[in-house]
Design a protein around this motif. Structure first.
Motif, short mmCIF file in Angstrom:
data_model
loop_
_atom_site.label_atom_id
_atom_site.label_comp_id
_atom_site.label_asym_id
_atom_site.label_seq_id
_atom_site.Cartn_x
_atom_site.Cartn_y
_atom_site.Cartn_z
N GLU A 69 -2.59 15.51 -46.82
CA GLU A 69 -2.97 14.16 -47.26
C GLU A 69 -4.36 14.19 -47.85
O GLU A 69 -5.23 14.94 -47.39
CB GLU A 69 -2.92 13.18 -46.09
CG GLU A 69 -3.19 11.73 -46.51
CD GLU A 69 -2.87 10.74 -45.42
OE1 GLU A 69 -3.06 9.52 -45.64
OE2 GLU A 69 -2.43 11.16 -44.33
N ASP A 71 -7.16 11.51 -50.62
CA ASP A 71 -7.26 10.25 -51.35
C ASP A 71 -6.58 10.36 -52.71
O ASP A 71 -5.72 9.55 -53.06
CB ASP A 71 -8.73 9.81 -51.50
CG ASP A 71 -9.62 10.85 -52.16
OD1 ASP A 71 -9.19 12.01 -52.35
OD2 ASP A 71 -10.78 10.50 -52.50
N SER A 72 -6.93 11.38 -53.47
CA SER A 72 -6.35 11.59 -54.81
C SER A 72 -6.59 13.03 -55.21
O SER A 72 -7.71 13.54 -55.12
CB SER A 72 -7.02 10.64 -55.81
OG SER A 72 -6.82 11.08 -57.14
N GLU A 76 -10.21 14.77 -56.19
CA GLU A 76 -10.70 15.97 -55.51
C GLU A 76 -11.08 17.05 -56.51
O GLU A 76 -12.16 17.66 -56.42
CB GLU A 76 -9.64 16.49 -54.54
CG GLU A 76 -9.98 17.82 -53.89
CD GLU A 76 -11.09 17.71 -52.85
OE1 GLU A 76 -11.35 18.73 -52.17
OE2 GLU A 76 -11.71 16.64 -52.71
N GLN A 132 -0.86 10.77 -50.87
CA GLN A 132 -2.13 10.32 -51.42
C GLN A 132 -2.41 8.91 -50.92
O GLN A 132 -1.51 8.06 -50.94
CB GLN A 132 -2.10 10.30 -52.96
CG GLN A 132 -2.05 11.66 -53.60
CD GLN A 132 -2.19 11.57 -55.10
OE1 GLN A 132 -3.01 12.23 -55.70
NE2 GLN A 132 -1.36 10.77 -55.74
N SER A 133 -3.64 8.65 -50.51
CA SER A 133 -3.99 7.31 -50.06
C SER A 133 -4.55 6.46 -51.18
O SER A 133 -4.61 5.24 -51.06
CB SER A 133 -5.02 7.39 -48.92
OG SER A 133 -6.21 8.04 -49.36
N ALA A 134 -4.97 7.10 -52.28
CA ALA A 134 -5.56 6.35 -53.40
C ALA A 134 -5.18 7.00 -54.72
O ALA A 134 -6.02 7.20 -55.59
CB ALA A 134 -7.08 6.27 -53.25
N SER A 142 -2.07 2.13 -59.46
CA SER A 142 -1.86 3.01 -58.32
C SER A 142 -0.60 3.83 -58.51
O SER A 142 0.30 3.46 -59.26
CB SER A 142 -1.76 2.19 -57.02
OG SER A 142 -0.61 1.36 -57.07
N GLU A 144 2.06 5.79 -55.88
CA GLU A 144 2.41 6.07 -54.49
C GLU A 144 3.76 6.75 -54.43
O GLU A 144 4.59 6.60 -55.33
CB GLU A 144 2.44 4.77 -53.68
CG GLU A 144 1.11 4.03 -53.65
CD GLU A 144 1.19 2.73 -52.87
OE1 GLU A 144 2.29 2.43 -52.35
OE2 GLU A 144 0.18 2.03 -52.79
#
Length: 334
Positions: A69, A71-72, A76, A132-134, A142, A144
């Motif tokens: 997992e 954010d993106s 990163e 991914q959380s973001a 977004s 998801e």
């Protein structure tokens, strides 16, 4: 035309399936499948198999990391390209436990054989995430995906081509994805300008390409793509689809093998583009379903215009009734 964020994806026969063997099955199909809905093939949502991908990464000159997992993945790799601390636990960087890395000849900082770029991370770094959380797409939307139901991948590249051609990078990536999805996965994918990957008007994949400013030369760009693989209708936003819903061969829904096929064609496509960037326009036209269509062009300032999309110019701009657009949201009209 500057490289701009662009959502996800051709001529030439699609690449043969890479030497990535699907992992053995063993998981049960996901429960609560609605009546009449296609069942998720057993084992297709298990984590990506980095060990299976390692030989392919080596042949392609890539260093591939998979994290549970983040954010993106784009964010990163953007951090790493700028020399900032990452969070994935890649070699030489502080980060989270549980990250698995498969290295190739390009390597990473601290990896034997790494081809370091002064002032920045080397090209060829690939980061995939199970969640991914973001996650982001074109126009800062977004992106998801249910865990194991799709591919969320970013690639750090340093294109060795003239600045005038950089605007073609998102479209080269889109053309590559369409080619693989047609040939390897057997679905009739097309592009909606600039690089939404669709089938029958439903979105299958999205692409986001971002420049990552750094002191290194050539400059870095991060290619990100999200692909719906085994997502069911209830797991997708409106007007979206997946390889499962499109009836793709269950044998082609193994995400590790599919990622291998996508990366294989992408590396080849980027190499051809760097060698002869002017050829990208013809390949893109063959994959773009926007050309010849009546469209509504929705501009960033909130205005819109109607017309017929007739061409893509040498800068990658869409031509609608003689007017060139470099940044807009395109709606196909019936």
């Amino acid at each position: 035309m500057p490289v701009h964020p662009a959502e996800s994806p051709g001529r030439r026969t699609a690449p043969a399936a890479p030497a990535v063997s699907p992992p053995a099955t063993g998981h049960s199909p996901d429960p609560a499948v609605p009546p009449g809905a296609p069942a998720v093939p057993p084992g297709s949502r298990r984590p990506l198999d980095v060990d299976a991908l390692r030989p392919l990464a080596a042949r392609l000159g890539l260093a591939l990391a998979v994290v549970d997992e983040i954010d993106s993945t784009n964010a990163e790799l953007g951090r790493i390209a700028r020399g900032l601390p990452g969070t994935t636990g890649l070699p030489g960087l502080p980060g989270l436990p549980g990250t698995t890395v498969a290295t190739g000849t390009t390597g990473l900082p601290g990896v034997a054989g790494a081809a370091a770029v002064p002032g920045g991370a080397p090209a060829g770094l690939v980061l995939a995430a199970e969640r991914q959380s973001a996650g982001r797409g074109r126009l800062d939307r977004s992106w998801e995906s249910a865990a194991g139901a799709g591919l969320m991948v970013s690639v750090l590249v340093r294109p060795e081509t003239g600045a005038r051609w950089l605007g073609w990078l998102p479209m080269v990536v889109g053309t590559s994805l369409v080619r693989t999805l047609r040939g390897y996965a057997g679905v009739p994918a097309v592009l909606k300008w600039p690089n939404d990957v669709q089938v029958d008007g439903a979105k299958l994949a999205g692409i986001l390409v971002e420049l990552a400013p750094s002191p290194a030369v050539p400059p870095a760009a991060v290619i990100g793509f999200g692909l719906n693989v085994t997502a069911r209708a209830a797991e997708l936003p409106p007007r979206s689809t997946s390889l499962l819903l499109l009836g793709a061969d269950p044998a082609r829904l193994d995400r590790s093998a599919l990622l291998g096929a996508l990366l294989t064609d992408l590396v080849e496509a980027l190499g051809r583009w760097e060698d002869a960037p002017e050829r990208a326009r013809g390949e893109y036209r063959d994959a773009c379903a926007t050309l010849g269509r009546r469209v509504r062009v929705e501009l960033p300032d909130g205005t819109s215009t109607l017309g017929t999309a007739t061409d893509v110019d040498e800068l990658g701009r869409l031509i609608v009734d003689g007017r060139a657009f470099s940044a807009a949201d395109i709606v196909h009209l019936r």
